[in-house]
Scaffold this motif. Structure first.
Motif, short mmCIF file in Angstrom:
data_model
loop_
_atom_site.label_atom_id
_atom_site.label_comp_id
_atom_site.label_asym_id
_atom_site.label_seq_id
_atom_site.Cartn_x
_atom_site.Cartn_y
_atom_site.Cartn_z
N HIS A 126 -65.36 18.19 -2.23
CA HIS A 126 -65.37 18.38 -0.78
C HIS A 126 -64.58 19.64 -0.45
N ARG A 127 -64.68 20.11 0.82
CA ARG A 127 -63.97 21.33 1.20
C ARG A 127 -62.46 21.13 1.25
N HIS A 128 -61.96 20.54 2.33
CA HIS A 128 -60.53 20.28 2.50
C HIS A 128 -60.35 18.79 2.76
N ASN A 129 -59.44 18.15 2.04
CA ASN A 129 -59.28 16.72 2.24
C ASN A 129 -57.92 16.22 1.80
N VAL A 130 -57.60 15.00 2.25
CA VAL A 130 -56.32 14.35 1.95
C VAL A 130 -56.63 12.91 1.56
N LEU A 131 -56.00 12.42 0.48
CA LEU A 131 -56.17 11.05 0.03
C LEU A 131 -54.86 10.30 0.17
N ASP A 132 -54.92 9.09 0.76
CA ASP A 132 -53.67 8.36 0.98
C ASP A 132 -53.19 7.61 -0.26
N ARG A 133 -53.98 7.51 -1.27
CA ARG A 133 -53.55 7.10 -2.61
C ARG A 133 -54.64 7.52 -3.57
N SER A 134 -54.27 7.88 -4.78
CA SER A 134 -55.25 8.39 -5.72
C SER A 134 -55.26 7.60 -7.01
N ILE A 135 -56.21 7.93 -7.85
CA ILE A 135 -56.37 7.27 -9.14
C ILE A 135 -55.18 7.51 -10.06
N TYR A 136 -54.40 8.54 -9.79
CA TYR A 136 -53.30 8.89 -10.69
C TYR A 136 -52.17 7.85 -10.68
N GLU A 137 -52.05 7.09 -9.62
CA GLU A 137 -51.01 6.05 -9.54
C GLU A 137 -51.48 4.70 -10.05
N ASP A 138 -52.77 4.54 -10.20
CA ASP A 138 -53.34 3.22 -10.39
C ASP A 138 -52.78 2.50 -11.62
N ALA A 139 -52.59 3.24 -12.70
CA ALA A 139 -52.14 2.60 -13.94
C ALA A 139 -50.75 1.99 -13.80
N LEU A 140 -49.90 2.54 -12.92
CA LEU A 140 -48.56 1.98 -12.73
C LEU A 140 -48.64 0.54 -12.24
N PHE A 141 -49.48 0.30 -11.23
CA PHE A 141 -49.64 -1.05 -10.69
C PHE A 141 -50.19 -2.00 -11.75
N THR A 142 -51.16 -1.50 -12.51
CA THR A 142 -51.79 -2.34 -13.53
C THR A 142 -50.80 -2.69 -14.64
N LYS A 143 -50.01 -1.71 -15.06
CA LYS A 143 -49.03 -1.96 -16.13
C LYS A 143 -48.01 -3.00 -15.69
N ILE A 144 -47.56 -2.93 -14.46
CA ILE A 144 -46.59 -3.91 -13.98
C ILE A 144 -47.21 -5.29 -13.90
N ASN A 145 -48.45 -5.37 -13.44
CA ASN A 145 -49.12 -6.68 -13.42
C ASN A 145 -49.26 -7.25 -14.83
N TYR A 146 -49.51 -6.39 -15.80
CA TYR A 146 -49.59 -6.84 -17.19
C TYR A 146 -48.22 -7.33 -17.67
N GLU A 147 -47.18 -6.56 -17.39
CA GLU A 147 -45.83 -6.94 -17.81
C GLU A 147 -45.38 -8.24 -17.15
N GLU A 148 -45.85 -8.49 -15.93
CA GLU A 148 -45.47 -9.70 -15.20
C GLU A 148 -46.28 -10.91 -15.63
N GLY A 149 -47.21 -10.72 -16.55
CA GLY A 149 -48.02 -11.83 -17.03
C GLY A 149 -49.21 -12.15 -16.15
N ASN A 150 -49.53 -11.23 -15.23
CA ASN A 150 -50.67 -11.46 -14.33
C ASN A 150 -52.00 -11.02 -14.95
N MET A 151 -51.93 -10.30 -16.06
CA MET A 151 -53.13 -9.86 -16.76
C MET A 151 -52.96 -10.10 -18.25
N SER A 152 -54.06 -10.39 -18.93
CA SER A 152 -54.01 -10.60 -20.36
C SER A 152 -54.04 -9.26 -21.10
N GLU A 153 -53.72 -9.29 -22.38
CA GLU A 153 -53.78 -8.06 -23.18
C GLU A 153 -55.21 -7.52 -23.23
N ALA A 154 -56.19 -8.42 -23.35
CA ALA A 154 -57.59 -7.98 -23.39
C ALA A 154 -57.99 -7.28 -22.09
#
Length: 217
Positions: free
Chosen positions: A77-105
């Motif tokens: 796109h020409r000019h744009n702003v994203l209020d959250r991006s894919i670059y942060e996504d793994a942080l949330f997922t890793k914490i959910n895994y560490e908290e036991g909310n997700m399996s290793e698979a």
């Protein structure tokens, strides 16, 4: 953002940082397109807060898919702003895994999907944002803003597990930011900045424009 050069700005920060508010403010100032995280239209988010072990993987896949779609659109796109991006996504997922909310698979599957998506972004002529703005603040500031916006499922009163989740997430954000290397960055201290004050809006916009100018965007 003058001229024809395409510029992409992404916001980063913990839940309650004010990313959507900043996205609206920046997009209106620069007359650019705003991309917002799906919350109201998200069929899984409230279920996750009620039962994270049941819904964490589904939620992370939902967000990964929508953020991948948004960053692909933003990078062409020409000019744009994203209020959250894919670059942060793994942080949330890793914490959910560490908290036991997700399996290793599930974690392995998620990581494989993310890696594939990041590889696909390398085929786009514009491969990364021009600027990432990190909205950094104390945990108390984030909790106050979460309370103020009033989404019932986000509130910590009577939910010690959710407070623990917010506390752990907050404690990991600086490390995530320090490891981020996709683009130039700017840090805004949300403890001392309030966009409801005109002088703060002027200050923030000056800092953003200076950052863009410094990096020849």
């Amino acid at each position: 953002m003058e001229g024809d050069k395409m510029s992409v700005i992404v916001l980063a920060g913990m839940i309650g940082a004010g990313k959507s508010t900043y996205t609206t403010f920046i997009s209106e100032e620069f007359k650019s397109k705003a991309f917002y995280e799906q919350v109201v239209e998200n069929p899984i988010l409230e279920n996750f807060y009620a039962d994270p072990q049941r819904w964490a993987f589904s939620l992370q896949i939902f967000f990964l898919n929508t953020r991948f779609r948004s960053i692909k659109q933003a990078l062409v796109h020409r000019h744009n702003v994203l209020d959250r991006s894919i670059y942060e996504d793994a942080l949330f997922t890793k914490i959910n895994y560490e908290e036991g909310n997700m399996s290793e698979a599930e974690m392995i599957l998620y990581t494989d999907l993310l890696d594939n998506m990041m590889e696909e972004l390398q085929d786009i002529p514009k491969k990364a944002p021009d600027l990432l703005i990190y909205l950094r603040g104390s945990l108390d500031t984030h909790l106050e803003r979460i309370k103020k916006r009033g989404r019932p499922f986000e509130q910590v009163e009577g939910n010690s597990g959710l407070l623990d989740y917010y506390t752990k997430l907050h404690s990991r954000y600086d490390d995530w930011f320090n490891a981020y290397d996709k683009s130039p960055t700017l840090v805004i201290d949300i403890d001392s900045v309030d966009l409801e004050r005109e002088e703060d809006r002027i200050k923030v916009m000056k800092e953003i424009k200076n950052a863009l100018k410094t990096h020849s965007i």
